[in-house]
Enzyme design. Structure first.
Site, PDB file in Angstrom:
ATOM      1  N   ARG A  33     -56.749  13.210  99.718  1.00 20.11           N
ATOM      2  CA  ARG A  33     -56.819  12.987 101.167  1.00 20.11           C
ATOM      3  C   ARG A  33     -56.223  14.162 101.923  1.00 20.11           C
ATOM      4  O   ARG A  33     -56.765  14.616 102.916  1.00 20.11           O
ATOM      5  CB  ARG A  33     -56.106  11.681 101.541  1.00 20.11           C
TER       6      ARG A  33
ATOM      7  N   ASP B 246     -54.117   9.804  96.828  1.00 18.95           N
ATOM      8  CA  ASP B 246     -54.039   9.322  98.213  1.00 18.95           C
ATOM      9  C   ASP B 246     -52.606   9.532  98.718  1.00 18.95           C
ATOM     10  O   ASP B 246     -51.717   9.944  97.964  1.00 18.95           O
ATOM     11  CB  ASP B 246     -54.403   7.822  98.186  1.00 18.95           C
TER      12      ASP B 246
ATOM     13  N   GLU C  19     -49.730  13.240 102.161  1.00 19.40           N
ATOM     14  CA  GLU C  19     -49.434  14.124 103.324  1.00 19.40           C
ATOM     15  C   GLU C  19     -48.023  14.694 103.252  1.00 19.40           C
ATOM     16  O   GLU C  19     -47.811  15.726 103.861  1.00 19.40           O
ATOM     17  CB  GLU C  19     -49.661  13.343 104.608  1.00 19.40           C
TER      18      GLU C  19
END
Ligand SMILES: *[C@@H]1O[C@H](CO)[C@@H](O)[C@H](O)[C@H]1NC(C)=O
Ligand SMILES: *[C@@H]1O[C@H](CO)[C@@H](O)[C@H](O)[C@H]1NC(C)=O
Ligand SMILES: *[C@@H]1O[C@H](CO)[C@@H](O)[C@H](O)[C@H]1NC(C)=O
Ligand SMILES: *[C@@H]1O[C@H](CO)[C@@H](O)[C@H](O)[C@H]1NC(C)=O
Ligand SMILES: *[C@@H]1O[C@H](CO)[C@@H](O)[C@H](O)[C@H]1NC(C)=O
Length: 895
Positions: free
Chosen positions: A553, A471, A474
């Site tokens: 993710r 997770d 980004e």
């Protein structure tokens, strides 16, 4: 002209209107290309760029979901551009040198460029435009290298010299596939802009964005920004992943539709602007132009051609096709056990239990809280001994603030030098995530992969997890840039910033100037999750020596080779449920076929109605996980009323009974580049009614799912292309086709239909996939108009890394041919560890009474024929599908 940038605005206006007066004539609003996409354009700022400033001839109304519209400031047709200085044929195609004599408004224009036109395959063209003199950053993705030019079957290229532009057309129809002449081409160090005319205003793809499936720019202007970002999915913002790939429809005058695809291989922050000309503009702030055109001509062909470049999806472990259950905020072993127990007591099929960050000790990766989650290792082993699996969460942020010598992942990471570094420093750049101040592993560094494998292996000895959930990659940080902010270095201050959320590249992430092993964070930001998924996949293979399951993710083009994906932190609303469908269809196109959305919604409290509808829909997500946020009401199926539980159980049983079909689709995705879920238009390309359908979808080519997405409604407005459709559960043929109809859909009912011509392998469900493996199989045979059908089945041990390479699998082909002959061909039968007995065959669409049935030539009496519903049910078969290479079931009908 460069000096005009520095004279006063009044003189600029004079100069510009003098020099460019004629070239600003622009009858079509739709043909204006935005010369000032930054905030607050003014006439003065526009003219300083030597662009035209005119109010639109007739302004479009702002559409509700977009703040972009006809620009006031646009490029004149004689804006400085490149011209061709040489063009030579080469082994791979053509090499063209282009040159620009006049500077444009962005600093560091690159005047000498090389254009390589690479005829890679008969259907795939690659266009590379790069600095002739200095090597620039290129995306570190392993793409095929082509030595020898292919003979294009259906594309033609024309290079125009002055100004330079490229035109690609489809040979057979003359349709434009690519035409860069529509707007000036700009290539500066931190600003690259190229536009192309589109074949039609109907597009698909361009993720990760929350949007309807069809991007229709017939009237709309739209801007999509690409830069990985942690934010609950909203429209018009950049989200977790970057996939600059699209499919464009081409409608010919004789109403035939062909499609082509395009992939912009670039990992820098970028905007894609769409306008009704129709046209598309890429504006990126780094790298080179590396563009692929895939000529299809079908949507599936485009997908195959795209995946040949980015890599095919991984084959997931069999168990990961089951139902997954997760929440943030079980808070302790007691709550977790209680939930597992009620799922068990209510007899829900269920395979995988997860824990979120609350199970960690102080949110530290590779730890568990042995106070609140006392006994977690034994709990996990207990699940595994029941045939279930366990997945835990790992965030990339590694706490840097633990006392020296107490937290091995950080201490060892520092020793190995594997963290992302501050500009011009050997110190890690520090952000802030769940455990506090953290460093971020640089997964582009091979040493980091070793370090990661090592610490994961150590933790695996404590808790034998079966998969890893990565997770926050980004990468997400709670602060902008770093604990010390960012620098004055040019990478931290680009002259143009694409329209990213937060208006800055360091918004809730790292400084672009941070240094990775391979390049700067400026270049690699959007690939962080890609490299982490690759490393995690590798680590799991090393640790478990079985097929890895990774859920990431953040994704980039090609991530599907390593990971599954979920659509992030959605909310418990009907609207979020609706958007999950286009997201999942898009990720299938992007080659991440094992994908799902958080069922029943992550944020906000769900309702029983919403959760029931979502469990029904989620039973048809490739990756089926119900996941809940901390502090929200329980939403595991067993927490609802008895009635709701029965409905959810029906949905789960439907999914579990179709697992052999799902598993075969995954095999076909990895081997034949087929999407697992697909939009209707993939199969009905000439049917315009299908282009805008994103409330229904196909599982494989054969099963049409029409979920109810509207609160309080007991009807579904659904489209049925002109074909044969049978209701999956009843087997009854649908009479209204080629039109939209209202299907009954009370809360207990999910509408699922099977398409004539297909044979669906199914299995009697067990309590979980491991326990159900040896259960009997069934075949659902849906006859076409002509009484034919086909299907297949791939089966192996579900976990082996190399079952295909070593041929330790079984593969069956099922065919129904006239007259009334169903053949089971066992083409490969090398996997014998699990029985494969066929118990029941259900044939749909038989409109004459049955007079006899034979199995392998012998009369067989255990059958039922339902004349009203036209179904033949042959039961109690007990056929060992592995026993013979070919087995035959036949029947005769009265005339
Ligand atoms: C813009 O919207 C208004 C109100 O919705 C409408 O009256 C007007 O005709 C629209 N203009 C155009 C150009 O579509
Ligand atoms: C561009 O190429 C031309 C020759 O093709 C050369 O004369 C010129 O110096 C080059 N300019 C730069 C900035 O490299
Ligand atoms: C695209 O939008 C136009 C204009 O809004 C509309 O007329 C057309 O039907 C849409 N096309 C599809 C396939 O939905
Ligand atoms: C194509 O479709 C349009 C609209 O449905 C119709 O008017 C036209 O006659 C069709 N053209 C051909 C060649 O079939
Ligand atoms: C877990 O703790 C949070 C507060 O930290 C609370 O809001 C939540 O209700 C708890 N969850 C359960 C299942 O008790």
């Amino acid at each position: 002209m460069a000096c005009s940038l520095f004279v006063t605005s009044i003189i600029v206006i004079f100069l510009v209107s003098y020099t460019y007066g004629q070239q600003c004539e622009q009858t079509l609003n739709a043909a204006r290309f935005d010369c000032y996409p930054e905030k607050n354009p003014t006439q003065e700022k526009c003219l300083a760029r030597n662009c035209c400033w005119r109010s639109p001839n007739q302004r479009f109304n702002l559409s509700h979901f977009s703040d972009v519209d006809v620009p006031f400031c646009y490029y004149p047709s004689d804006f400085p551009n490149y011209e061709v200085i040489s063009n030579e044929p080469t082994d791979f195609g053509q090499r063209i040198r282009i040159f620009k004599s006049q500077m444009t408004y962005m600093p560091h224009d690159i005047v000498n460029l090389t254009v390589d036109l690479i005829y890679e395959t008969e259907q795939r063209l690659r266009i590379r435009i790069y600095d002739t003199v200095f090597k620039r950053y290129e995306v570190p993705l392993k793409v095929p290298a082509i030595e020898k030019k292919a003979d294009p079957t259906d594309y033609e290229i024309v290079v125009k010299s002055k100004p330079f532009s490229i035109l690609v057309t489809r040979k057979s129809t003359g349709m434009i596939l690519f035409d860069s002449s529509v707007s000036p081409f700009i290539f500066a160090d931190q600003f690259i802009k190229i536009s192309t005319r589109l074949s039609s205003p109907l597009l698909y793809g361009l993720g990760e964005h929350r949007q309807s499936l069809l991007i229709n720019i017939t009237k709309n202007w739209q801007r999509l920004t690409f830069y990985t970002r942690d934010f609950p999915p909203l429209e018009n913002i950049n989200l977790y992943g970057v996939h600059p790939f699209h499919i464009n429809l081409e409608r010919t005058p004789d109403n035939q539709t062909k499609v082509h695809g395009q992939f912009f291989l670039n990992s820098n922050a970028m905007d894609v602007d769409l306008q009704p000309l129709p046209a598309l503009t890429y504006t990126t702030i780094g790298g080179i132009i590396d563009l692929y055109i895939f000529t299809g001509p079908t949507a599936q062909n485009v997908i195959e051609q795209y995946w040949d470049v980015i890599g095919k999806p991984m084959m997931p472990p069999f168990w990961s096709l089951g139902f997954h259950l997760c929440r943030w905020g079980y808070n302790n072993t007691g709550n977790l056990l209680a939930m597992i127990q009620r799922m068990h007591d209510a007899e829900f099929p269920y395979d995988v239990q997860w824990t979120d960050i609350d199970a960690m000790s102080s949110h530290l990766d590779f730890t568990y809280d042995n106070k609140n989650f006392n006994g977690l290792p034994d709990l996990v082993r207990g699940l595994q001994s029941d045939g279930k699996h366990y997945v835990n969460i790992i965030d990339p942020g590694i706490s840097s603030s633990q006392p020296a010598g107490t937290y091995f992942p950080y201490d060892d990471g520092i020793k190995r030098g594997i963290f992302i570094k501050k500009l011009d420093s050997t110190d890690p750049i520090l952000g802030q995530v769940w455990p506090g101040i953290t460093a971020f592993p640089d997964f582009t560094n091979p040493d980091a992969v070793e370090w990661w494998t090592n610490i994961a292996a150590t933790f695996h000895e404590t808790i034998p997890f079966d998969g890893m959930w990565i997770d926050m990659n980004e990468p997400s940080s709670f602060i902008d840039g770093s604990i010390n902010g960012c620098t004055t270095y040019y990478l931290d201050n680009p002259p143009f910033v694409p329209h990213v959320l937060g208006d800055s590249l360091n918004s809730k992430s790292l400084c672009p100037s941070a240094q990775h092993y391979l390049s700067s964070h400026y270049n690699l930001h959007s690939m962080y999750g890609y490299f982490e998924a690759q490393a995690t996949n590798q680590a799991l293979k090393t640790i478990r020596k079985q097929r890895p399951f990774v859920l990431s993710r953040s994704t980039f083009a090609g991530s599907g080779q390593f990971t599954a994906h979920w659509t992030g932190d959605n909310r418990a609303t009907f609207n979020d449920m609706y958007f999950s469908i286009s997201a999942i269809l898009n990720f299938n196109m992007f080659g991440i076929t094992h994908v799902g959305a958080d069922i029943c919604g992550f944020g906000l409290d769900t309702t029983e109605e919403l959760c029931t509808r979502w469990m029904q829909l989620g039973a048809f997500y490739p990756f089926m996980r119900n996941h809940n946020d901390i502090g929200q009401r329980d939403q595991d199926p067993a927490s609802f009323s008895w009635e709701a539980q029965q409905i959810m159980k029906q949905a789960l049983l439907m999914r579990y009974s179709l697992i052999p079909f799902w598993y075969t689709l995954h095999h076909q995705a990895t081997m034949e580049s087929r999407t697992i879920l697909q939009p209707l238009f993939f199969e009905y390309l000439n049917d315009v009614n299908t282009y805008n359908i994103d409330e229904q979808f196909l599982l494989g080519r054969a099963i049409l799912v029409s979920p109810n997405l509207i609160a309080g409604s007991d009807k579904v407005h659904a489209y049925f292309p002109a074909d044969i459709w049978y209701e999956l559960s009843s087997g009854v043929k649908l009479l209204s086709i080629g039109q939209f109809i209202d299907l009954n859909s009370p809360i207990s009912k999910l509408n699922v239909h099977v398409r004539g011509g297909f044979i669906i392998p199914m299995q009697i469900p067990g309590a979980n996939l491991v326990l159900g493996r040896g259960n009997p199989f069934t075949l659902l045979v849906a006859q076409s108009y002509s009484g034919e059908a086909s299907g297949n089945l791939f089966w192996d041990d579900g976990d082996a890394l190399d079952s295909v390479e070593t041929q330790t699998y079984n593969y069956f082909e099922f065919t129904l041919k006239t007259p009334n002959t169903l053949t089971i061909n066992a083409l490969v039968t090398n996997y014998k560890d699990s029985p494969m007995r066929l118990d029941l065959v259900k044939i749909l669409g038989i409109n004459k009474p049955i007079t006899s049935v034979t199995v392998n030539g012998k009369a067989y009496s255990d059958y039922l024929y339902d004349f009203l519903d036209q179904i033949l049910l042959i039961h109690g078969l007990n056929i060992d599908m592995l026993a013979q290479s070919s087995q035959i079931i036949q029947w005769t009908t009265s005339n």
